[in-house]
Design a protein around this motif. Structure first.
Motif, mmCIF file in Angstrom:
data_model
loop_
_atom_site.group_PDB
_atom_site.id
_atom_site.type_symbol
_atom_site.label_atom_id
_atom_site.label_comp_id
_atom_site.label_asym_id
_atom_site.label_seq_id
_atom_site.Cartn_x
_atom_site.Cartn_y
_atom_site.Cartn_z
ATOM 1 N N GLU A 142 0.845 -1.201 0.000
ATOM 2 C CA GLU A 142 0.000 0.000 0.000
ATOM 3 C C GLU A 142 0.882 1.254 0.000
ATOM 4 O O GLU A 142 1.837 1.339 0.767
ATOM 5 C CB GLU A 142 -0.904 0.011 1.236
ATOM 6 N N ASP A 162 -14.763 2.162 -7.714
ATOM 7 C CA ASP A 162 -14.009 1.898 -6.481
ATOM 8 C C ASP A 162 -12.637 2.575 -6.490
ATOM 9 O O ASP A 162 -12.152 3.055 -5.466
ATOM 10 C CB ASP A 162 -13.880 0.377 -6.240
ATOM 11 N N LEU A 163 -11.999 2.643 -7.683
ATOM 12 C CA LEU A 163 -10.697 3.305 -7.769
ATOM 13 C C LEU A 163 -10.836 4.809 -7.539
ATOM 14 O O LEU A 163 -9.991 5.442 -6.893
ATOM 15 C CB LEU A 163 -10.044 3.053 -9.144
ATOM 16 N N TYR A 193 -13.198 6.365 -5.762
ATOM 17 C CA TYR A 193 -13.485 6.652 -4.350
ATOM 18 C C TYR A 193 -12.258 6.397 -3.467
ATOM 19 O O TYR A 193 -12.016 7.106 -2.495
ATOM 20 C CB TYR A 193 -14.701 5.846 -3.867
ATOM 21 N N GLN A 194 -11.479 5.380 -3.818
ATOM 22 C CA GLN A 194 -10.242 5.103 -3.066
ATOM 23 C C GLN A 194 -9.271 6.286 -3.190
ATOM 24 O O GLN A 194 -8.641 6.699 -2.217
ATOM 25 C CB GLN A 194 -9.568 3.827 -3.593
ATOM 26 N N LEU A 195 -9.178 6.842 -4.413
ATOM 27 C CA LEU A 195 -8.313 7.996 -4.635
ATOM 28 C C LEU A 195 -8.751 9.176 -3.759
ATOM 29 O O LEU A 195 -7.929 9.785 -3.065
ATOM 30 C CB LEU A 195 -8.342 8.399 -6.118
ATOM 31 N N GLN A 235 -10.444 9.152 -1.035
ATOM 32 C CA GLN A 235 -10.225 8.821 0.381
ATOM 33 C C GLN A 235 -8.744 8.998 0.758
ATOM 34 O O GLN A 235 -8.413 9.594 1.793
ATOM 35 C CB GLN A 235 -10.660 7.367 0.605
ATOM 36 N N ASP A 236 -7.840 8.491 -0.118
ATOM 37 C CA ASP A 236 -6.399 8.628 0.131
ATOM 38 C C ASP A 236 -5.975 10.094 0.171
ATOM 39 O O ASP A 236 -5.153 10.500 1.007
ATOM 40 C CB ASP A 236 -5.592 7.903 -0.954
#
Length: 542
Positions: free
Chosen positions: A153, A225-226, A228-230, A232-233
């Motif tokens: 990660e 999902d990618l 939203y992950q971006l 969030q990060d």
């Protein structure tokens, strides 16, 4: 000096960027080097280094043994222009057995790029080289490579750098996905998403679709999902990460971090563009005359590397000189600080791995190649104007030792010449027995591959077959205070005394336990793991 010349020097220094790449073996350093050259316009198509024998050879790995084994074993210099900047890329060996060559090259660098494998994170050789960068207070840029493969990660990798190296991180860009789902990166400076298109082996520039973070098209271009992950990060980074402070970057306290894949070219151009903006330009250097700024009108520079037989047809010897101040001009006459003589620099060359071309001028930050008929030693300073000498380059403690024997007496002349030239070059340290009856040189190396290279090159370049008699020692320490200090302690057990290339006493121990035993028995005996610096003094030869 005329105002025009002063302006010319200042403009040239502003345009210069100089850096070395440091990494553990197999992190992808040769691939990244080639891709930087591709984007810099220095080469038109990158060879796929994964299948070296089948593909065209990597530009920076010019030595025959490098091409056979698929590893970098000698430093090279690659110079090219990009975006109005003159770039000097100092490519260093990745293999730990050649770390001393890397130490010397870092002495000529203004910045370091630390290359990390996304799956492995920090590795031993990277840590070791980082410490050298820290000693020199070099700005460090981090490129996390191989994001097109499964890895750790990104937040975990940043955390590891901060905890293990004590170096704060600032992510300049952030990866979108990983492995087969690695789609691109988000540029935090420009607030733009860069989505890349894969190319065959990354031999050509990657196609890049750029969209703003809030653009409605993003959700069509990226899986949900990618995306939203971006987001969030990015919230985590904004909330917990430091600000990008250029001053702290230049002091080596904060590392700008980039994510990408050198093999597929993802993120390479973004890294190069940001590096040119953030990197330190050539700065002042410490000398015997104090701190000297790069815009000082008098020319000066120092030799950080020697290389024999880059062109086997001409049996040449090249001195790599880092220009520190002023303007270098072809045919100029300079002072040689060590010998006190004057030298005419009549055949200066621009270096591009093994290829060379004549140059007329160079400025602070540039590296030039000079023909070296035995005039220069590593660490030599050359200058015009006020006398000065730059700090010498230290030798580090070797861990392997072996007598080098020449079984063919008729080849003694070639043997002596080969050993002498490889010693000058710093390919290996040469020591000698304190017992005058034993005349064979002792090779002192950091790793086994150095032995292999010396034997290979003696055979290949000088026509001499050699034999090694390995010695049972693994620790070397220089005696502070020299022979006089050693004589005061009397006889020492579980150690042997040898002389280094400058005739100074070195103690060899079988292991660390023996070293600690001697230090306990003789507390007044001061020992050092780093050889005393001798500014440019030639070592003794056979």
């Amino acid at each position: 000096m005329t105002t025009e010349l002063q302006t010319e020097i200042e403009t040239a220094v502003e345009r210069r960027r100089n850096f070395a790449i440091i990494s553990h073996p197999d992190a992808g350093k040769t691939t990244l080097t080639e891709k930087l050259l591709l984007y810099g316009g220095a080469i038109h198509e990158a060879g796929a280094v994964k299948a070296r024998r089948a593909q065209r050879k990597a530009t920076s790995d010019w030595m025959e043994m490098e091409q056979q084994r698929g590893i970098s074993i000698t430093s090279t210099v690659l110079q090219f222009e990009y975006d109005l900047c003159q770039i000097n890329l100092l490519d260093t060996p990745g293999h730990q057995d050649f770390s001393e060559d890397t130490y010397r090259t870092l002495a000529a660098a203004d910045n370091a790029v630390m290359l990390i494998d996304a799956a492995k994170g920090l590795e031993p050789q990277t840590r070791k080289l980082f410490e050298v960068c820290r000693m020199r207070r070099l700005p460090i840029f981090t490129f996390v490579n191989k994001m097109d493969r499964p890895g750790r990660e990104p937040l975990e990798l940043l955390d590891e750098i901060e905890k293990e190296l004590g170096l704060q991180t600032y992510a300049v860009n952030w990866p979108i996905g990983m492995g087969d789902r690695f789609k691109g990166v988000f540029d935090r400076h420009q607030h733009q998403i860069h989505l890349f298109e894969r190319t065959a082996h990354g031999s050509r520039e990657a196609k890049d679709t750029t969209v703003a973070l809030g653009d409605p098209d993003v959700e069509q271009l990226l899986e949900q999902d990618l995306y939203y992950q971006l987001k969030q990060d990015l919230e985590v980074l904004e909330g917990l990460g430091p600000e990008l402070d250029i001053e702290r970057v230049h002091q080596g306290e904060l590392t700008p971090v980039f994510f990408g894949s050198a093999m597929t070219n993802f993120g390479v151009q973004l890294f190069l563009n940001a590096f040119l903006e953030l990197a330190a330009k050539p700065g002042s250097r410490n000398s015997s005359a104090g701190e000297i700024p790069p815009t000082n009108p008098d020319f000066s520079g120092f030799v950080f590397k020697l290389q024999a037989n880059m062109d086997p047809k001409h049996r040449d010897r090249v001195a790599f000189v880092r220009v520190c101040t002023g303007k270098f001009e072809k045919d100029m006459v300079v002072n040689h600080a060590r010998t006190g003589k004057t030298v005419r620099l009549s055949r200066p060359q621009k270096l591009f791995a093994q290829d060379r071309e004549s140059i007329e001028e160079a400025y602070a930050g540039d590296v030039i190649g000079l023909n070296n008929p035995g005039v220069f030693a590593i660490g030599d300073t050359i200058y015009t104007g006020q006398k000065l000498e730059y700090e010498g380059i230290p030798c580090f403690s070797p861990e392997l030792f072996a007598f080098l024997r020449n079984p063919n007496p008729s080849k003694f002349k070639q043997f002596r010449k080969g050993v002498s030239e490889l010693q000058e070059e710093g390919a290996v340290q040469i020591m000698y027995s304190a017992d005058e009856a034993k005349r064979d040189p002792i090779l002192a190396a950091v790793g086994q591959l150095q032995f292999d290279v010396v034997q290979f090159r003696l055979q290949n370049e000088y026509g001499v077959e050699t034999q090694l008699d390995v010695l049972p020692y693994s620790v070397a320490r220089w005696v502070t205070g020299g022979w006089e200090a050693l004589a005061k302690v009397g006889r020492l057990f579980n150690t042997v005394t040898v002389k280094d290339g400058w005739g100074r006493p070195v103690l060899l121990f079988k292991n660390e336990w023996n070293l600690h035993q001697i230090q306990g028995d003789h507390p007044d005996l001061k020992l050092s793991s780093v050889a005393p610096v001798v500014s440019g003094q030639q070592p003794q030869s056979l």
